[in-house]
Design an enzyme around this catalytic site. Structure first.
Site: not given
Ligand code: NAD
Length: 247
Positions: A62, A88, A141, A154-155, A187
């Site tokens: 992305v 996402n 988030s 990140y924030a 999460i």
């Molecule tokens: P994760 O690391 O398990 O998954 C993230 C996915 O994004 C991975 O499959 C990765 O390969 C993909 N990705 C990374 N860089 C990319 C790029 N340049 N282009 C395309 N894809 C790319 O993380 P997650 O916990 O499933 O997080 C998903 C979203 O939820 C994120 O935006 C994260 O910031 C947000 N989020 C997560 C939490 C949490 O507690 N896990 C809390 C709040 C927000």
């Protein structure tokens, strides 16, 4: 026939974690899901299988505007349109301010914020054609609203997404397309496994009123709701899925 039957949904970062759960639930609800991620197709096979028969995988970073443009074009050609975009894909690189590196700041902003901008710009004209079925859901988030020590980039990226959400909600509303954010709390995914361990993890869980870490499915349910016809009068909002961690 599910509630999203006939609609094509693009989900970024769909190979694992929250994106994978979103792809699976939208697929189970009748959408044909375009799973997009930076990983090799082999690493997305399980996620693809879970997302149902009509799903397809598109390898796409992305951060690259040209890759995103080409991917959206391929999705529309192969799958016959695009009504739903879920931004996402995200990364976290943590560290206190005084030790923060320029390249880490840039990388986080590029994936989390610029990446969502690229996808939204490329998808917008197709979503507008979907009129009142058009949906954008940005995964922000709790950190974007409340802040978090050691997560300045990140924030910033997640707060930025909330600004993008409200602005585009206003810009696209006249055509019936809604733009909302989901703000997950803590999460259970690889991201939290890597970044929140030991005592910090225990303290965090103790601070969640519902007393547990959220599941990717908890977030996916909120996304499904916002993508459905029942949410057609909701735009520019942030839906918090955090067990009461931040109110
Ligand atoms: P994760 O690391 O398990 O998954 C993230 C996915 O994004 C991975 O499959 C990765 O390969 C993909 N990705 C990374 N860089 C990319 C790029 N340049 N282009 C395309 N894809 C790319 O993380 P997650 O916990 O499933 O997080 C998903 C979203 O939820 C994120 O935006 C994260 O910031 C947000 N989020 C997560 C939490 C949490 O507690 N896990 C809390 C709040 C927000």
């Amino acid at each position: 026939m599910g509630t999203l039957a006939g609609r094509v949904a693009m989900v970024t970062g769909a190979a694992q974690g929250i994106g994978r759960a979103i792809a699976a639930l939208l697929g189970a609800s009748g959408a044909r899901v375009a799973l997009c991620d930076v990983v090799e197709p082999a690493a997305a096979q399980d996620a693809l299988a879970e997302a149902g028969e009509g799903a397809a995988y598109f390898r796409c970073d992305v951060r690259s505007a040209s890759e995103v443009e080409a991917t959206v074009k391929a999705i529309v050609e192969r799958m016959g349109g695009l009504a739903i975009l879920v931004n996402n894909a995200g990364i976290a690189i943590d560290g206190l301010l005084l030790r923060a590196k320029d390249e880490d700041w840039q990388r986080v902003l590029e994936v989390n914020l610029t990446g969502a901008f690229h996808c939204t710009r490329a998808a917008a004209k197709h979503l507008l054609k979907a009129r009142a079925q058009g949906r954008i859901v940005n995964i922000s988030s709790v950190v974007g609203e409340a802040g978090s020590t050691g997560q300045v980039a990140y924030a910033a990226s997640k707060a930025g997404l909330l600004g993008v959400t409200k602005t585009l909600a206003q810009e696209l509303a006249s055509r019936g397309v809604t733009v909302n954010a989901v703000c997950p709390g803590f999460i259970e995914t690889r991201m939290t496994e890597e970044h929140v361990q030991g005592e910090r993890r225990e303290r965090l869980v103790a601070s969640i009123p519902l007393g547990r870490i959220g599941s990717p499915r908890d977030v996916a349910e909120a996304v499904l709701f916002l993508c459905g016809d029942g949410a057609g009068y909701i735009t520019g909002q942030c839906l918090r899925v955090n067990g009461g961690l931040y109110m």
